[in-house]
Write an enzyme that holds these catalytic residues in place. Structure first.
Site, mmCIF file in Angstrom:
data_model
loop_
_atom_site.group_PDB
_atom_site.id
_atom_site.type_symbol
_atom_site.label_atom_id
_atom_site.label_comp_id
_atom_site.label_asym_id
_atom_site.label_seq_id
_atom_site.Cartn_x
_atom_site.Cartn_y
_atom_site.Cartn_z
ATOM 1 N N THR A 36 0.951 -1.170 0.107
ATOM 2 C CA THR A 36 0.182 0.028 -0.024
ATOM 3 C C THR A 36 0.736 1.071 0.095
ATOM 4 O OG1 THR A 36 0.109 0.062 2.365
ATOM 5 C CG2 THR A 36 -1.981 -1.030 1.277
ATOM 6 N N SER A 88 -4.543 3.382 11.431
ATOM 7 C CA SER A 88 -4.488 3.278 9.666
ATOM 8 C C SER A 88 -3.978 4.476 9.303
ATOM 9 C CB SER A 88 -6.018 3.011 9.142
ATOM 10 O OG SER A 88 -6.476 4.481 9.467
ATOM 11 N N LYS A 89 -3.505 4.234 7.936
ATOM 12 C CA LYS A 89 -2.795 5.280 7.117
ATOM 13 C C LYS A 89 -3.722 6.398 7.018
ATOM 14 C CE LYS A 89 -0.793 5.643 2.558
ATOM 15 N NZ LYS A 89 -0.142 4.873 1.512
ATOM 16 N N ARG A 90 -4.911 6.038 6.712
ATOM 17 C CA ARG A 90 -5.912 7.074 6.304
ATOM 18 C C ARG A 90 -6.235 7.906 7.567
ATOM 19 N NH1 ARG A 90 -10.972 5.406 6.115
ATOM 20 N NH2 ARG A 90 -10.176 3.496 5.190
ATOM 21 N N GLY A 131 -1.891 8.810 8.879
ATOM 22 C CA GLY A 131 -0.802 9.351 8.242
ATOM 23 C C GLY A 131 0.462 8.895 8.308
#
Ligand code: GLU
Length: 493
Positions: free
Chosen positions: A13, A246-248, A251
């Site tokens: 990802t 999470s990345k969302r 960051g």
């Protein structure tokens, strides 16, 4: 005894996420502990996200952490034919079937269930099509998916998870799930299980978010007549607001790269990540590699979700304070020779590396790093806080300037005088420096602390640090004299 084989199968990802890194670490530890093999498999079926950069991000992250693999990387996309063949075989043996229902039909059924306030499960319309009907629909080139035929009857899938214990999922709560799309592409539940079978995986250690897939995968294994692996699902990692990391939502702070760029030592990060979901009975926090391999067990994985105390907005602790304190521990205690390459890389990146630090000034450089590290938290500190040792120019903190220098009008004379007294020293050694400064304080009838704090501020720009006499010896005579003699200028600015 059967050889242990574990795997880490990330879906790329863009970077190695700390959750992924933790999964890799647990698998790697388990392989190390049992003398087993660790297989790296890239689940690159999402073509858009599986770019070369994205895959490289994962490999680089693992390498930097020191997580080595014995086999692979294998690429899932290379095995799509195996996955399709497995789906075909399941159809042939009667454990899967072709489903010709159209999107519109399924949508209508879903809507109907919603209106009746029922949970939607595929109703099995195509489950009992006769061979002739299937042949007719295929002859018409009607698109179809392949669905797994779940047992219709009492009971369910029962398995023992090494972390969560006995898990049971009733058949009636599992719909006939799709294993192959109408374009011939396999779904994750199928490919992942088929790959695990091919790679002879004995232990599937993965995030709890995959627990829902396990009963389906067990049915696939059983239908194909394969021996089941053992399963161990790891708890989730949440932020202090109890949101899944999470990345969302978070960051870059959740990428391994973020820690690398902010001066973490790889082993310190491994040590911290392991503790997010695993512990020993005495809650020990610091483990060398050997100690961790020795202590690690699947039984030590906790069921409770762990909390990653992200504090991105705190200027001092840019991440979980425990992560920083573990990093500081290693930074301060590893052999200085092992630390030097990291400091060198950091200084090179900042443009403050002097090649002499690696040649004629090498031993001075090592002893200075050793002296100043006792208060540092990351390798960045050698560039920022350490600048006064390694460069001519360096910043003086405002507050320190006011409190330790400007507040004492006399220091304008006394610090240059200190320089004059130090100048006569032939050897710029700690004890001699101390003698000179204490004698001068007596002579001036002033507390030595005033001279010491003033000199520290003028020479390092900081209020705290290692013992001042050691600091002066490390900074070196020439620079110390110059800095002390420039003190009067500070009163003018
Ligand atoms: N590709 C999946 C993921 O990254 C693998 C899950 C598994 O371990 O089975 O979440």
């Amino acid at each position: 005894m059967e050889e242990v084989r574990v795997r880490f199968p990330p879906s790329p990802t863009g970077y190695l996420h700390i959750g992924g890194a933790r999964t890799a670490i647990y698998n790697w530890l388990f392989a190390q502990k049992t003398g087993g093999k660790f297989v790296l498999r890239i689940e690159d079926t999402d073509i858009e996200r599986s770019t070369e950069d994205s895959i490289k991000g994962i490999l680089d992250g693992l390498e930097w952490l020191g997580i080595t693999w014995d086999e692979g990387p294998y690429f899932q996309s290379a095995f799509a034919n195996d996955h399709r063949r497995a789906a075909q075989k399941l159809v042939e043996i009667g454990d899967a079937y072709k489903c010709f229902c159209t999107q519109e039909e399924l949508e209508q059924k879903r809507e109907g269930a919603k209106k009746r306030k029922e949970d939607y499960h595929y109703d099995g319309t195509c489950r009992n099509l006769s061979a002739d009907e299937v042949a007719r629909l295929e002859a018409e080139a009607r698109p179809y998916v392949i669905r797994f035929k779940v047992v219709r009857g009492p009971g369910g899938v029962v398995f023992q998870d090494a972390v969560y214990g006995v898990i049971e999922k009733r058949y009636r709560d599992i719909e006939d799930f799709v294993i192959l799309r109408s374009d011939g592409s396999p779904l994750y539940v199928l490919s992942n299980a088929v790959d695990d079978i091919r790679d002879r995986i004995t232990h599937v250690i993965r995030g709890q978010d995959h627990l829902a897939n396990t009963p389906k995968q067990i049915m696939i294994y059983e239908a194909l007549g394969e021996k089941l692996p053992r399963f161990a699902h790891m708890p989730l990692t949440l932020d202090p607001q109890k949101r899944k990391i999470s990345k969302r939502a978070h960051g870059e702070v959740v990428s391994v790269q973020y820690y690398r760029e902010r001066g973490f030592l790889p082993w310190a990060l491994v040590n911290f990540l392991v503790l997010l979901g695993w512990s020993t009975s005495d809650n020990r926090e610091i483990f060398s590699k050997e100690e961790l391999i020795e202590a690690f067990s699947l039984e030590g994985i906790n069921r409770a979700n762990s909390v990653f105390d992200i504090r991105k907005d705190d200027p001092k602790f840019f991440t979980d304070p425990k992560a920083i304190s573990i990093n500081a521990h290693y930074l301060r205690t590893i052999k200085v020779e092992d630390l030097l390459p990291y400091v060198e890389a950091e200084m090179k990146a900042a443009g403050s590396w002097d090649p002499a630090f690696g040649t004629e000034k090498k031993s001075w450089f090592a002893s200075t790093v050793d002296l100043i590290r006792s208060r540092y938290h990351t390798t960045k500190d050698f560039v920022n806080l350490g600048r006064c040792y390694f460069a001519d120019d360096f910043p003086i903190e405002d507050k320190v300037l006011r409190k330790n220098i400007l507040k004492h009008e006399n220091l304008k004379l006394w610090l240059p005088l200190t320089a004059d007294r130090l100048e006569v020293l032939e050897e710029f050694r700690v004890e001699l420096i101390e003698r000179v400064i204490r004698d001068l304080a007596d002579e001036l009838d002033v507390k030595a602390g005033i001279l010491i704090n003033g000199a520290r501020a003028a020479v390092t720009g900081q209020a705290a640090g290692p013992g001042l006499f050691e600091v002066l010896a490390a900074v070196g005579k020439e620079r110390v004299l110059k800095r002390l003699r420039e003190v009067p200028k500070l009163y003018e600015e």
